[in-house]
Design an enzyme around this catalytic site. Sequence first.
Site, mmCIF file in Angstrom:
data_model
loop_
_atom_site.group_PDB
_atom_site.id
_atom_site.type_symbol
_atom_site.label_atom_id
_atom_site.label_comp_id
_atom_site.label_asym_id
_atom_site.label_seq_id
_atom_site.Cartn_x
_atom_site.Cartn_y
_atom_site.Cartn_z
ATOM 1 N N LYS A 154 46.675 63.709 -15.665
ATOM 2 C CA LYS A 154 46.961 64.710 -17.286
ATOM 3 C C LYS A 154 48.966 65.096 -17.164
ATOM 4 O O LYS A 154 48.656 66.507 -16.835
ATOM 5 C CB LYS A 154 45.676 65.783 -16.783
ATOM 6 C CG LYS A 154 44.539 65.367 -17.527
ATOM 7 C CD LYS A 154 44.195 65.429 -16.159
ATOM 8 C CE LYS A 154 41.589 64.717 -16.092
ATOM 9 N NZ LYS A 154 40.906 64.743 -15.254
ATOM 10 N N LYS B 269 40.674 72.955 -11.571
ATOM 11 C CA LYS B 269 41.075 73.159 -10.535
ATOM 12 C C LYS B 269 42.273 74.118 -10.358
ATOM 13 O O LYS B 269 43.077 73.601 -10.806
ATOM 14 C CB LYS B 269 41.259 71.558 -11.000
ATOM 15 C CG LYS B 269 40.521 70.268 -10.979
ATOM 16 C CD LYS B 269 41.191 70.154 -12.720
ATOM 17 C CE LYS B 269 39.902 69.086 -13.533
ATOM 18 N NZ LYS B 269 38.303 68.483 -13.038
ATOM 19 N N ASP C 249 46.661 84.161 -1.558
ATOM 20 C CA ASP C 249 47.652 85.690 -0.783
ATOM 21 C C ASP C 249 47.916 85.988 -2.914
ATOM 22 O O ASP C 249 49.260 86.316 -2.215
ATOM 23 C CB ASP C 249 48.997 85.238 -0.280
ATOM 24 C CG ASP C 249 47.900 84.957 1.086
ATOM 25 O OD1 ASP C 249 46.651 84.775 1.105
ATOM 26 O OD2 ASP C 249 48.967 84.696 2.167
#
Length: 473
Positions: A218, A393, A398
């Site tokens: 996309k 997604k 960290d």
Amino acid sequence: MAISLNIFSLVAVPLVYAVGVVLALVAISQERSSQGAVAWAVALVAMPFLSVPLFIIFGGWRFSGYVKKFRTQLAKTPINQDLLPNTLRLSRTELGAMQVIEKLARFPFTRGNETDLLIDAEEAYAAIFQSIERSKRSILMQFYIINDDDVGREFARHLITAAQRGVQVRLLYDEIGCNRTPEAYFSRLRSAGISVSPFGSATRMGKRFQINFRNHRKIAVFDTQIGFTGGLNIGDEYLGKSKGQRTWRDTCLRFTGPTVKAAQFSFLEDWHWATGEHFELDWSIPTIQDDAKTALFLATGPADKDDTFKLFVVQAINAAQDSIWIATPYFVPDEEVITALHLAVMRGVEVRLLVPETSDHWIVGLAVHAWIDRALSNGAKVDRYKPGFMHQKVMLIDDRFSYVGSGNMDNRSFCLNFEAGLLVLDKEFAQKIKSMLERDFERSEPMAAGHLAGRPLLFRLTVNLARLASPLL
């Protein structure tokens, strides 16, 4: 009749088994993963009547021709030279040697980028439609799915209006993802002067029935200066308007800076593959702000020499020192990824996974149960998102390194689909990602280790059978 049946059993049945054996050898030689090769080989030899037609449609043929076209295109494009002055050389110790990811991406991390997090479809569609309205020269767009529904027709109206005022619009779609979209929808766009093309993965390889490789990217680029990427397609389901479905939860990014040129190049190589057309674009880099973000655009696919997206995921997991948060609608990894997560837990890294409560694909949903059970038993924390179907997604490492894109945690994204996403190395932006995911976790329900133990035996057997099929999903 009896004689005909005897002839069939004597000739056709051995022939089908022989074809199954031949295709099993093809699978062993061509499949990238050992799990996929074994799964196909066993199925083709043991159940050829069912598996042979499935392999013809979904089997692991090599995606040929694309790399050659890419190299031809690269030679005509000055993107590498233009990006070099803006690269940020990362130290070998910084977040687990990010130079490995640079090699996977074929482009470097660059400074001078700005990123805007667009949470959910309302915000993303508004920003995309506004960018279409403000475009003056060019629009490059590609989506896996473009539906002919309310959102899809509004999308078309904006593109047609842009074309009517003289903007050069190119639209690329995947014909597998858009298999329910009538051709009349794209014909209307072409009649308005918009260049529209299917990607051609199902038809341009000389294998009309081969639908394994899909362009799942996309990407949108406006006037060569503003880029978008993420997990959203064009459809009513993202706004909760689709009949019988809840709202799809997804995430999108708007970005500017040198990474837009890499996104532009990714579109260009896809367009060149689909149409053979080469067109001129502006590759110049705008003035770099010293306080802007460091980022990298990552485009991966089956034409790569390696399983680039999977290698990126494994590298990011191995680089983590404190925490790994992953939001994915399809948690169907392979042994390499699940092992990397297990090792991360063992070295004291917090591993949190966010998955939807229910899947939109039943067999994938069954396989997810098995892999979640593995992750939980290895010490990871898993939460199920409850308000709607979670399709985003996103990865956060960290509290500093973020990924937003189209790639799922499954074999299709690892090895078979063309995917794209933006990697951002910036603490301030990572905090925005973290705040977003924290809100999602608040609307989710934690899963307990051993959650399959109390389920009926038949369900557990079905789940494990689906897990065995994971390389094929």
